[in-house]
Motif scaffolding. Sequence first.
Motif, PDB file in Angstrom:
ATOM      1  N   SER A 154       0.827  -1.206   0.000  1.00 25.15           N
ATOM      2  CA  SER A 154       0.000   0.000   0.000  1.00 25.15           C
ATOM      3  C   SER A 154       0.860   1.254   0.000  1.00 25.15           C
ATOM      4  N   GLY A 194       2.146   2.567  -3.333  1.00 26.65           N
ATOM      5  CA  GLY A 194       1.233   3.430  -4.080  1.00 26.65           C
ATOM      6  C   GLY A 194       1.350   4.883  -3.674  1.00 26.65           C
ATOM      7  N   LEU A 195       1.493   5.125  -2.355  1.00 27.33           N
ATOM      8  CA  LEU A 195       1.652   6.506  -1.879  1.00 27.33           C
ATOM      9  C   LEU A 195       2.960   7.108  -2.380  1.00 27.33           C
ATOM     10  N   THR A 230       3.346   4.548   5.443  1.00 25.49           N
ATOM     11  CA  THR A 230       3.557   3.135   5.140  1.00 25.49           C
ATOM     12  C   THR A 230       3.705   2.334   6.422  1.00 25.49           C
ATOM     13  N   MET A 284       0.362   1.994   8.088  1.00 23.68           N
ATOM     14  CA  MET A 284      -0.483   0.988   7.444  1.00 23.68           C
ATOM     15  C   MET A 284      -0.056  -0.428   7.796  1.00 23.68           C
ATOM     16  N   SER A 300      -7.433   0.802   4.861  1.00 28.41           N
ATOM     17  CA  SER A 300      -8.399   1.699   4.217  1.00 28.41           C
ATOM     18  C   SER A 300      -8.426   3.123   4.786  1.00 28.41           C
ATOM     19  N   LEU A 317      -5.435   4.962   3.034  1.00 29.59           N
ATOM     20  CA  LEU A 317      -5.669   5.093   1.596  1.00 29.59           C
ATOM     21  C   LEU A 317      -6.858   6.002   1.312  1.00 29.59           C
ATOM     22  N   THR A 367      -6.673   9.535  -0.666  1.00 28.60           N
ATOM     23  CA  THR A 367      -7.539   9.828  -1.815  1.00 28.60           C
ATOM     24  C   THR A 367      -8.230  11.177  -1.657  1.00 28.60           C
ATOM     25  N   LEU A 376      -5.215   5.762  -7.349  1.00 29.56           N
ATOM     26  CA  LEU A 376      -5.001   5.203  -6.009  1.00 29.56           C
ATOM     27  C   LEU A 376      -6.160   4.301  -5.609  1.00 29.56           C
ATOM     28  N   TYR A 406      -5.757   1.101  -7.524  1.00 29.53           N
ATOM     29  CA  TYR A 406      -4.621   0.362  -6.964  1.00 29.53           C
ATOM     30  C   TYR A 406      -5.026  -0.340  -5.671  1.00 29.53           C
ATOM     31  N   GLY A 407      -5.828   0.335  -4.852  1.00 29.02           N
ATOM     32  CA  GLY A 407      -6.243  -0.251  -3.578  1.00 29.02           C
ATOM     33  C   GLY A 407      -7.151  -1.447  -3.737  1.00 29.02           C
ATOM     34  N   VAL A 456      -3.607  -4.100  -3.915  1.00 29.14           N
ATOM     35  CA  VAL A 456      -3.553  -4.287  -2.462  1.00 29.14           C
ATOM     36  C   VAL A 456      -4.468  -5.428  -2.035  1.00 29.14           C
TER      37      VAL A 456
END
Length: 329
Positions: A205, A208-209, A221, A224, A236, A239, A243, A258, A261-262, A266
């Motif tokens: 995850s 992605g950030l 990170t 998470m 969530s 993320l 968003t 994003l 991607y989630g 993920v």
Amino acid sequence: MKARTAFATVLVGVLAVLSLLVIRPFLDYVLGAMLLAFVLTPLQRRLAPEVGARVSAFALVSLTILLFVGPIGLFVRVVFDGVGELPTEVSDLPTYQSVERVVERVVGVQIGARFDQILGNFTSTLAERSSGLASAGVHFTLGVLLLLFLLYYLLKDGDVLIRWAKGVTPLPRKVQDDLYAEAEEATWAVLKGHVFVATVQGFVSGLGLIALGLPNAAFWTVVMMFLAMVPIVGVSPVLGGATIYLVVNGRLLEAALLVVYGITVVAVTDDYLRALVIDKESSLHSGVVLLGVFGAAYFLGAIGIFVGPIILALFKETVEVFNEYYDLA
């Protein structure tokens, strides 16, 4: 004979309570050392015949410092350094001015002065409690040192400790062997299904950030990785917040990416890893994991996130072993 037994029972009970009181201030670090020793013991047993028990234990402790303690210490330092960079006025916050205009236009209330007062009280409270933060830092330093020393001796003399425990436990050796075997299997099942999968999911995850250039991506990170250990919650919140941040800043395409991607990378990573590393017969129900995480975190602190589900798993396996030998039903 009964009087001697009663006296011995009372004496052992009193000393056990006193020992717990001695350990209690650093119980979370003691449990952390035991958990790390459990994970590293297979490596210790392979290395010890080659280089000696002391050298292998020292090498594994050094590896622990590089892989775990160092990054955690750096993370804590970043958090404390970030406290000093908190804005003293709410108008310094990102996107605040646009939000303030919307609220004043819709509600007709000026919120700037009130929020400035709240934020000022918050920062002044942090300054007043700086001595408490310093005390917590000293406790953390002592706890980490204790963890490393305990880890070294648990790796070097862990087998001796287990033999002693088996020798003083008033149960047949066959029952004890089954208890230890089931406890080891349950602990590994929780570590693989609860800790390992959550760590990988949080890392994926975070990628992605980082790819989208979000601020403080490394910090979130790590957050998470911990949130992923909590069933239902997962990654969530972070993320979702990321968003919203992208949408507020007009980066709509990146926000959509994003989201995709989630719900793809993920989610698939989580499902695939759980199916790959977890035996369905040995895995804990999500409700049990949730109870273990929340209950133990409240009782033991941060280390409870890791050991809470393990404690419940050990309780389940212990009941099953005793029921097999002594027909508890």
